[in-house]
Design a protein around this motif. Structure first.
Motif, PDB file in Angstrom:
ATOM      1  N   VAL A  90       0.827  -1.216   0.000  1.00 48.57           N
ATOM      2  CA  VAL A  90       0.000   0.000   0.000  1.00 48.57           C
ATOM      3  C   VAL A  90       0.854   1.256   0.000  1.00 48.57           C
ATOM      4  CG1 VAL A  90      -1.486   1.394   1.478  1.00 48.57           C
ATOM      5  CG2 VAL A  90      -2.162  -0.919   0.901  1.00 48.57           C
ATOM      6  N   ALA A  91       1.903   1.299   0.822  1.00 46.11           N
ATOM      7  CA  ALA A  91       2.736   2.501   0.893  1.00 46.11           C
ATOM      8  C   ALA A  91       3.366   2.811  -0.460  1.00 46.11           C
ATOM      9  CB  ALA A  91       3.814   2.336   1.959  1.00 46.11           C
ATOM     10  N   LEU A  92       3.841   1.778  -1.145  1.00 43.78           N
ATOM     11  CA  LEU A  92       4.429   1.969  -2.468  1.00 43.78           C
ATOM     12  C   LEU A  92       3.403   2.559  -3.424  1.00 43.78           C
ATOM     13  CD1 LEU A  92       6.841   1.534  -4.395  1.00 43.78           C
ATOM     14  CD2 LEU A  92       5.927  -0.756  -4.847  1.00 43.78           C
ATOM     15  N   GLY A  93       2.177   2.074  -3.366  1.00 39.94           N
ATOM     16  CA  GLY A  93       1.144   2.601  -4.245  1.00 39.94           C
ATOM     17  C   GLY A  93       0.686   3.996  -3.872  1.00 39.94           C
ATOM     18  N   SER A  94       0.878   4.382  -2.616  1.00 42.16           N
ATOM     19  CA  SER A  94       0.365   5.672  -2.142  1.00 42.16           C
ATOM     20  C   SER A  94       1.359   6.805  -2.277  1.00 42.16           C
ATOM     21  CB  SER A  94      -0.028   5.559  -0.659  1.00 42.16           C
ATOM     22  OG  SER A  94       1.117   5.542   0.172  1.00 42.16           O
ATOM     23  N   VAL A  95       2.620   6.490  -2.546  1.00 38.93           N
ATOM     24  CA  VAL A  95       3.652   7.510  -2.433  1.00 38.93           C
ATOM     25  C   VAL A  95       3.465   8.643  -3.432  1.00 38.93           C
ATOM     26  CG1 VAL A  95       5.360   6.507  -4.013  1.00 38.93           C
ATOM     27  CG2 VAL A  95       6.122   7.775  -1.980  1.00 38.93           C
ATOM     28  N   ASP A  96       2.786   8.384  -4.553  1.00 36.48           N
ATOM     29  CA  ASP A  96       2.578   9.424  -5.565  1.00 36.48           C
ATOM     30  C   ASP A  96       1.163   9.999  -5.542  1.00 36.48           C
ATOM     31  OD1 ASP A  96       5.202   9.377  -6.598  1.00 36.48           O
ATOM     32  OD2 ASP A  96       4.734   7.607  -7.805  1.00 36.48           O
ATOM     33  N   LEU A  97       0.398   9.722  -4.469  1.00 34.41           N
ATOM     34  CA  LEU A  97      -0.906  10.366  -4.340  1.00 34.41           C
ATOM     35  C   LEU A  97      -0.716  11.881  -4.260  1.00 34.41           C
ATOM     36  CD1 LEU A  97      -2.709   8.105  -1.690  1.00 34.41           C
ATOM     37  CD2 LEU A  97      -3.283   8.293  -4.113  1.00 34.41           C
ATOM     38  N   PRO A 110      11.072   7.750   0.586  1.00 36.81           N
ATOM     39  CA  PRO A 110      12.195   7.419   1.468  1.00 36.81           C
ATOM     40  C   PRO A 110      13.479   7.181   0.695  1.00 36.81           C
ATOM     41  CG  PRO A 110      10.790   5.506   1.152  1.00 36.81           C
ATOM     42  CD  PRO A 110      10.098   6.650   0.468  1.00 36.81           C
ATOM     43  N   GLY A 111      14.594   7.455   1.351  1.00 41.92           N
ATOM     44  CA  GLY A 111      15.891   7.139   0.763  1.00 41.92           C
ATOM     45  C   GLY A 111      16.353   5.741   1.090  1.00 41.92           C
ATOM     46  N   LEU A 112      15.647   5.095   2.050  1.00 40.51           N
ATOM     47  CA  LEU A 112      16.026   3.754   2.483  1.00 40.51           C
ATOM     48  C   LEU A 112      14.780   3.005   2.901  1.00 40.51           C
ATOM     49  CD1 LEU A 112      18.217   1.667   3.475  1.00 40.51           C
ATOM     50  CD2 LEU A 112      18.103   2.833   5.695  1.00 40.51           C
ATOM     51  N   VAL A 113      14.669   1.745   2.501  1.00 41.86           N
ATOM     52  CA  VAL A 113      13.627   0.867   3.018  1.00 41.86           C
ATOM     53  C   VAL A 113      14.316  -0.341   3.651  1.00 41.86           C
ATOM     54  CG1 VAL A 113      11.791   1.592   1.449  1.00 41.86           C
ATOM     55  CG2 VAL A 113      13.316  -0.259   0.765  1.00 41.86           C
ATOM     56  N   ILE A 114      13.765  -0.782   4.781  1.00 46.46           N
ATOM     57  CA  ILE A 114      14.339  -1.906   5.529  1.00 46.46           C
ATOM     58  C   ILE A 114      13.234  -2.908   5.796  1.00 46.46           C
ATOM     59  CG2 ILE A 114      15.625  -2.608   7.586  1.00 46.46           C
ATOM     60  CD1 ILE A 114      16.404   0.318   7.982  1.00 46.46           C
ATOM     61  N   ALA A 115      13.476  -4.160   5.470  1.00 45.67           N
ATOM     62  CA  ALA A 115      12.473  -5.204   5.693  1.00 45.67           C
ATOM     63  C   ALA A 115      13.153  -6.555   5.749  1.00 45.67           C
ATOM     64  CB  ALA A 115      11.417  -5.196   4.588  1.00 45.67           C
ATOM     65  N   GLU A 116      12.447  -7.502   6.342  1.00 47.56           N
ATOM     66  CA  GLU A 116      12.890  -8.886   6.382  1.00 47.56           C
ATOM     67  C   GLU A 116      12.439  -9.604   5.114  1.00 47.56           C
ATOM     68  OE1 GLU A 116      12.666 -11.626  10.119  1.00 47.56           O
ATOM     69  OE2 GLU A 116      10.919 -12.103   8.904  1.00 47.56           O
ATOM     70  N   ASN A 117      13.271 -10.510   4.606  1.00 46.67           N
ATOM     71  CA  ASN A 117      12.907 -11.310   3.437  1.00 46.67           C
ATOM     72  C   ASN A 117      11.945 -12.413   3.855  1.00 46.67           C
ATOM     73  OD1 ASN A 117      14.366 -10.046   1.356  1.00 46.67           O
ATOM     74  ND2 ASN A 117      16.251 -11.038   2.040  1.00 46.67           N
ATOM     75  N   SER A 118      10.685 -12.086   3.985  1.00 43.68           N
ATOM     76  CA  SER A 118       9.710 -13.057   4.488  1.00 43.68           C
ATOM     77  C   SER A 118       9.016 -13.823   3.369  1.00 43.68           C
ATOM     78  CB  SER A 118       8.669 -12.353   5.352  1.00 43.68           C
ATOM     79  OG  SER A 118       8.026 -11.319   4.643  1.00 43.68           O
ATOM     80  N   ARG A 123       9.717  -9.600  -1.015  1.00 42.52           N
ATOM     81  CA  ARG A 123      11.019  -9.118  -1.486  1.00 42.52           C
ATOM     82  C   ARG A 123      10.847  -8.257  -2.734  1.00 42.52           C
ATOM     83  NH1 ARG A 123      16.830  -9.755  -1.030  1.00 42.52           N
ATOM     84  NH2 ARG A 123      17.503  -8.257  -2.610  1.00 42.52           N
ATOM     85  N   LYS A 124       9.953  -8.653  -3.614  1.00 45.85           N
ATOM     86  CA  LYS A 124       9.759  -7.906  -4.855  1.00 45.85           C
ATOM     87  C   LYS A 124       9.142  -6.539  -4.591  1.00 45.85           C
ATOM     88  CE  LYS A 124       9.490 -12.058  -7.709  1.00 45.85           C
ATOM     89  NZ  LYS A 124       8.628 -12.975  -8.497  1.00 45.85           N
ATOM     90  N   VAL A 125       8.247  -6.458  -3.596  1.00 49.65           N
ATOM     91  CA  VAL A 125       7.666  -5.163  -3.235  1.00 49.65           C
ATOM     92  C   VAL A 125       8.768  -4.185  -2.852  1.00 49.65           C
ATOM     93  CG1 VAL A 125       6.256  -3.932  -1.546  1.00 49.65           C
ATOM     94  CG2 VAL A 125       5.418  -6.054  -2.551  1.00 49.65           C
ATOM     95  N   PHE A 126       9.692  -4.633  -2.017  1.00 51.35           N
ATOM     96  CA  PHE A 126      10.728  -3.721  -1.546  1.00 51.35           C
ATOM     97  C   PHE A 126      11.812  -3.501  -2.596  1.00 51.35           C
ATOM     98  CE2 PHE A 126       8.617  -5.173   2.290  1.00 51.35           C
ATOM     99  CZ  PHE A 126       8.333  -3.945   2.870  1.00 51.35           C
ATOM    100  N   ASP A 127      12.034  -4.482  -3.461  1.00 53.15           N
ATOM    101  CA  ASP A 127      12.934  -4.244  -4.591  1.00 53.15           C
ATOM    102  C   ASP A 127      12.408  -3.102  -5.464  1.00 53.15           C
ATOM    103  OD1 ASP A 127      14.918  -6.116  -4.063  1.00 53.15           O
ATOM    104  OD2 ASP A 127      13.915  -7.718  -5.177  1.00 53.15           O
ATOM    105  N   LEU A 128      11.084  -3.017  -5.608  1.00 48.96           N
ATOM    106  CA  LEU A 128      10.503  -1.970  -6.449  1.00 48.96           C
ATOM    107  C   LEU A 128      10.799  -0.574  -5.913  1.00 48.96           C
ATOM    108  CD1 LEU A 128       7.035  -3.460  -7.477  1.00 48.96           C
ATOM    109  CD2 LEU A 128       8.999  -3.000  -8.953  1.00 48.96           C
ATOM    110  N   TRP A 129      10.852  -0.432  -4.597  1.00 45.82           N
ATOM    111  CA  TRP A 129      11.220   0.874  -4.056  1.00 45.82           C
ATOM    112  C   TRP A 129      12.578   1.304  -4.624  1.00 45.82           C
ATOM    113  CZ3 TRP A 129       8.427   4.351  -1.554  1.00 45.82           C
ATOM    114  CH2 TRP A 129       7.315   3.956  -0.824  1.00 45.82           C
ATOM    115  N   ALA A 130      13.500   0.378  -4.665  1.00 39.24           N
ATOM    116  CA  ALA A 130      14.848   0.699  -5.124  1.00 39.24           C
ATOM    117  C   ALA A 130      14.899   0.926  -6.631  1.00 39.24           C
ATOM    118  CB  ALA A 130      15.811  -0.414  -4.726  1.00 39.24           C
ATOM    119  N   GLU A 131      13.892   0.452  -7.356  1.00 39.04           N
ATOM    120  CA  GLU A 131      13.875   0.598  -8.815  1.00 39.04           C
ATOM    121  C   GLU A 131      13.141   1.843  -9.275  1.00 39.04           C
ATOM    122  OE1 GLU A 131      12.253  -2.917 -10.512  1.00 39.04           O
ATOM    123  OE2 GLU A 131      13.759  -4.251  -9.637  1.00 39.04           O
TER     124      GLU A 131
END
Length: 414
Positions: A90-97, A110-118, A123-131
């Motif tokens: 949701v946060a990824l989808g909301s960032v450009d509202l 954000p300049g950094l996202v931190i998460a566990e590889n669950s 993992r792909k959701v958080f990879d998208l932040w970096a892309e």
């Protein structure tokens, strides 16, 4: 249905809005921002005074403002799935509202996202932040237990080596140190172990107040405060763990519960059925928890938020970095993993005297059926619903009220 709100819940909401406004000012003024998953060691950022937002809190706010569907639709418009790991996404989808639409002016990128590889999808959701921007993803490994300790909640405050095992703790300590090294380079700030020790001490104080609050509510008949209020009063301070404000807020919450019990307050004076909600909060429809009181005398008396704050967070030890690793190494285990979660939920169900359980199962919850079976084998009826707490668009979410009412009438006895 209306009811007097807890002052602690109202104060927490007021504080959070003011805090976020100050955070936006800091970030827009050039300070770095981290977006941190709930299963990542936020205390390190707290010790270094690095601004951060918890991903799940932001998703809950977006949901409460009825913007989760729009945020998920934005992902679909970009060609990404919107029907998997919605709570993470949701946060990824909301960032450009647009700023005039987004909650509280919107989440700065954000300049950094931190998460566990669950899982692969997470993992792909958080990879998208970096892309999709100038953002770095720092992943933590997801380790698994070989042996599952019985009654883990009695072990984890001080005997966490026994609960989680040396190898798992060694891994997370090493990753914590890697995170510290990265943060020092990213921000130019210095990490100090004494500062982390102070943060950890305040987190333990907060957890102790939460345990007292949980025990007061568990023993009270009838339920003195609404689950909606307990979630706000517990979780907003939880996102500020390690601050004196959070400790004071936890104490104020406890004192308000004690006063409500002393005054004979009841959420539902005609309480006849006590319900337990297993799973994440239903942020887009928090009123659901009180919808069955007047007609059925059915009161939700439990959510995982206060209970895990009481049993899952305290960690005592001379090495603050290893104690911090012990807080997060088994975080997912305690809430969801077979062998860990079921025994704890059954303990809490009995402690709170529940007559029935609503079990909300998202797509990333392993072994949920085993928890349901354990509760039902103990004579506690369970309604298992497969839906995302962050996605109001699903058919299962739309039927929740009807399904719960039918469950109360047909299976939960007075």
């Amino acid at each position: 249905m209306t009811a007097t709100r807890l002052d602690s819940a109202l104060e927490a909401s007021r504080f959070q809005k003011e805090w976020f406004a100050r955070l936006r000012e800091r970030v827009l003024g050039g300070e770095p921002l981290a977006l941190v998953n709930a299963d990542a060691p936020q205390e390190i950022l707290r010790a270094m005074d690095i601004p951060y937002v918890v991903n799940q809190w932001w998703a809950s706010l977006v949901g409460a403002k009825r913007l989760a569907d729009r945020s998920l639709d934005a992902l679909r418009a970009e060609g990404y799935p919107d029907d998997s790991r919605q709570y993470d996404a949701v946060a990824l989808g909301s960032v450009d509202l647009p700023g005039d639409v987004a909650p509280w002016g919107g989440l700065p990128r954000p300049g950094l996202v931190i998460a566990e590889n669950s899982g692969d999808a997470a993992r792909k959701v958080f990879d998208l932040w970096a892309e999709t921007g100038d953002t770095t993803f720092f992943p933590f490994e997801r380790s698994a237990a070989v042996d599952v300790p019985s009654r883990w909640w009695e072990l984890v405050p001080e005997r966490w080596e026994e609960a989680f095992g040396k190898d798992r703790l060694d891994l997370m300590v090493a990753e914590n140190r890697e995170l510290v090294e990265f943060l020092e380079g990213w921000t130019g700030r210095r990490f100090e172990m004494d500062r982390l020790a102070e943060v950890m001490d305040r987190v333990n104080q907060q957890a102790e107040w939460n345990r007292k609050s949980r025990d007061l509510i568990a023993a009270a008949r009838p339920m003195p405060v609404s689950v909606h209020d307990t979630i706000n009063s517990v979780m907003i301070p939880q996102w500020h763990r390690g601050t004196q404000w959070a400790v004071d807020a936890a104490r104020a919450f406890h004192d308000e519960i004690a006063a409500a019990i002393e005054a004979g307050r009841a959420v539902c004076p005609n309480e006849r059925k006590r319900l337990m909600w297993i799973g994440r909060g239903l942020w887009f429809d928090m009123d659901l928890y009180r919808r069955f009181e007047e007609r059925h005398g059915a009161v939700f008396v439990w959510s995982m938020y206060l209970a895990i704050a009481a049993d899952g967070y305290p960690r005592y030890g001379e090495d603050p970095m290893r104690a911090l690793a012990a807080r997060f190494t088994g975080f997912t285990d305690q809430l969801y993993m077979p062998g860990w979660a079921g025994e704890w939920y059954l303990k809490e169900a009995r402690l709170h005297g529940v007559d029935g359980v609503v079990h909300l199962v998202a797509d990333d919850i392993p072994g949920a059926r085993l928890t349901t079976e354990m509760l039902e084998a103990a004579g506690i009826p369970v309604l298992e619903i497969h839906a995302s707490n962050a996605d109001p668009r699903s058919a299962a979410a739309a039927r929740l009220g009807e399904d719960i009412e039918r469950f109360i009438v047909e299976r939960v006895k007075d």
